[in-house]
Design a protein around this motif. Structure first.
Motif, mmCIF file in Angstrom:
data_model
loop_
_atom_site.group_PDB
_atom_site.id
_atom_site.type_symbol
_atom_site.label_atom_id
_atom_site.label_comp_id
_atom_site.label_asym_id
_atom_site.label_seq_id
_atom_site.Cartn_x
_atom_site.Cartn_y
_atom_site.Cartn_z
ATOM 1 N N ASP A 209 0.849 -1.191 0.000
ATOM 2 C CA ASP A 209 0.000 0.000 0.000
ATOM 3 C C ASP A 209 0.883 1.239 0.000
ATOM 4 O O ASP A 209 1.877 1.305 0.724
ATOM 5 C CB ASP A 209 -0.911 0.032 1.231
ATOM 6 C CG ASP A 209 -1.958 -1.065 1.203
ATOM 7 O OD1 ASP A 209 -2.274 -1.552 0.112
ATOM 8 O OD2 ASP A 209 -2.448 -1.446 2.295
ATOM 9 N N TYR A 211 1.176 5.258 0.677
ATOM 10 C CA TYR A 211 0.570 6.344 1.444
ATOM 11 C C TYR A 211 1.355 7.634 1.208
ATOM 12 O O TYR A 211 2.566 7.612 0.968
ATOM 13 C CB TYR A 211 0.588 6.039 2.947
ATOM 14 C CG TYR A 211 -0.358 4.945 3.378
ATOM 15 C CD1 TYR A 211 -1.603 5.251 3.931
ATOM 16 C CD2 TYR A 211 0.004 3.610 3.255
ATOM 17 C CE1 TYR A 211 -2.459 4.249 4.339
ATOM 18 C CE2 TYR A 211 -0.853 2.594 3.663
ATOM 19 C CZ TYR A 211 -2.083 2.929 4.200
ATOM 20 O OH TYR A 211 -2.938 1.924 4.590
ATOM 21 N N LEU A 217 -4.038 7.124 2.124
ATOM 22 C CA LEU A 217 -3.835 5.991 1.221
ATOM 23 C C LEU A 217 -3.981 6.457 -0.223
ATOM 24 O O LEU A 217 -4.976 7.084 -0.593
ATOM 25 C CB LEU A 217 -4.854 4.891 1.517
ATOM 26 C CG LEU A 217 -4.813 3.664 0.601
ATOM 27 C CD1 LEU A 217 -3.481 2.935 0.726
ATOM 28 C CD2 LEU A 217 -5.975 2.720 0.916
ATOM 29 N N LYS A 219 -2.569 4.275 -3.186
ATOM 30 C CA LYS A 219 -2.731 3.114 -4.052
ATOM 31 C C LYS A 219 -2.538 1.838 -3.255
ATOM 32 O O LYS A 219 -1.846 1.824 -2.237
ATOM 33 C CB LYS A 219 -1.715 3.135 -5.208
ATOM 34 C CG LYS A 219 -1.937 4.210 -6.254
ATOM 35 C CD LYS A 219 -0.951 4.035 -7.404
ATOM 36 C CE LYS A 219 -1.220 5.043 -8.510
ATOM 37 N NZ LYS A 219 -0.317 4.832 -9.678
ATOM 38 N N SER A 220 -3.157 0.763 -3.741
ATOM 39 C CA SER A 220 -2.969 -0.569 -3.161
ATOM 40 C C SER A 220 -2.632 -1.549 -4.269
ATOM 41 O O SER A 220 -3.227 -1.500 -5.348
ATOM 42 C CB SER A 220 -4.228 -1.025 -2.423
ATOM 43 O OG SER A 220 -4.480 -0.212 -1.298
ATOM 44 N N GLU A 245 3.555 0.432 2.858
ATOM 45 C CA GLU A 245 3.224 -0.578 3.856
ATOM 46 C C GLU A 245 3.324 -1.943 3.179
ATOM 47 O O GLU A 245 2.521 -2.282 2.307
ATOM 48 C CB GLU A 245 1.819 -0.373 4.423
ATOM 49 C CG GLU A 245 1.506 -1.334 5.560
ATOM 50 C CD GLU A 245 0.107 -1.130 6.122
ATOM 51 O OE1 GLU A 245 -0.065 -1.203 7.351
ATOM 52 O OE2 GLU A 245 -0.824 -0.900 5.316
ATOM 53 N N TRP A 254 6.897 -0.831 7.432
ATOM 54 C CA TRP A 254 6.830 0.422 6.677
ATOM 55 C C TRP A 254 8.195 0.754 6.110
ATOM 56 O O TRP A 254 9.226 0.555 6.762
ATOM 57 C CB TRP A 254 6.362 1.572 7.574
ATOM 58 C CG TRP A 254 4.937 1.450 8.022
ATOM 59 C CD1 TRP A 254 4.472 0.789 9.127
ATOM 60 C CD2 TRP A 254 3.793 1.997 7.386
ATOM 61 N NE1 TRP A 254 3.110 0.889 9.198
ATOM 62 C CE2 TRP A 254 2.665 1.627 8.151
ATOM 63 C CE3 TRP A 254 3.601 2.774 6.232
ATOM 64 C CZ2 TRP A 254 1.373 2.007 7.806
ATOM 65 C CZ3 TRP A 254 2.318 3.141 5.875
ATOM 66 C CH2 TRP A 254 1.224 2.763 6.662
#
Length: 260
Positions: A209, A211, A217, A219-220, A245, A254
């Motif tokens: 992910d 951030y 947030l 993008k995932s 993440e 992280w």
């Protein structure tokens, strides 16, 4: 989980897998990083050096009071190979050693994606050469300094006054590598980059992910393959600092990335 603990504790505990110490990835100015890992099992040091592909760049290491100190050990990329040398002093090009004791492992040209080159070389702790620094696994720190040409050139010359082209001595901790299979040991390179980078782990990622530095947030990503080297491209994002993440089946961690 990887922990920072002392060599004394490891010896008392009687653990046999604490055979490596590492500086971790050290940011040495713009577009340049270094990582030195000492392997006590085979008495080899591994240098992973990332720098600009269009000019010479150098790393000084050992025990010294400041950068460019005479008689200190140094290596530099000359556009063809990693040169083993010794500093003569300020304002004078390093003197090349009669024997290059560094052995090439990999030499990766990352152009055009990043304009960087990644070099991996190994060398014995002790070479018997008086010009070479002797690594001692019992030591807990290592001094590091950098230099690179101020413009695109492989001719040895003044690196200029900019702090991004030279660096003062860094007193770097050598941390015991007890468990490299944690996500905490994941590395990202090149960093900084243009948004193209590789995440390297000894475990398998499930998702990443992205951030903003403020915690939003952006993008995932789901990681579909089981490779330990996963390539990502977030070059569509504006320049800046982002947080990643990383997750696998049992943990998360992280990491910070910089897009130039």
């Amino acid at each position: 989980m990887k922990k920072k603990i002392t060599l004394l504790f490891i010896l008392i505990a009687g653990l046999t897998n604490a055979q490596q110490k590492s500086t971790g990835i050290i940011a040495l100015g713009t577009n340049m990083t270094a990582n030195m890992t000492l392997n006590n099992a085979n008495s080899l040091v591994t240098l992973t050096l990332v720098g600009p592909n269009d000019r010479w760049f150098a790393v000084q290491f050992g025990s010294f009071a400041g950068g460019m100190q005479a008689a200190s050990d140094v290596v530099y990329w000359n556009g063809t190979t990693l040169v083993d040398a010794v500093h003569v002093g300020i304002g004078v090009a390093p003197t090349t050693d009669s024997t290059n004791n560094w052995t090439l492992v990999t030499n990766t040209n990352n152009v055009p994606a990043t304009g960087q080159r990644t070099l991996v070389y190994t060398r014995p702790f002790s070479t018997g050469d008086s010009n070479d620094y002797t690594f001692n696994f019992a030591n807990n720190t290592l001094d590091i300094a950098l230099a690179k040409h101020q413009s695109a050139s492989f001719t040895m010359a003044n690196h200029g006054s900019s702090s991004s082209n030279r660096g003062v001595s860094l007193d770097v901790s050598l941390v015991l590598g007890i468990d490299d299979f944690s996500l905490n040991a994941a590395s990202i390179y090149p960093n900084p980059s243009k948004g193209n980078f590789t995440i390297t782990t000894k475990t398998f990622l499930k998702s990443v992910d992205v951030y903003s530095i403020n915690g939003a947030l952006i993008k995932s990503y789901k990681v579909e393959d089981s490779s330990e080297n996963v390539e990502f491209n977030i070059s569509d994002l504006p320049s800046g600092v982002y947080l990643l993440e990383l997750k696998n089946d049992s943990e998360k961690t992280w990491k910070k990335v910089i897009i130039e």
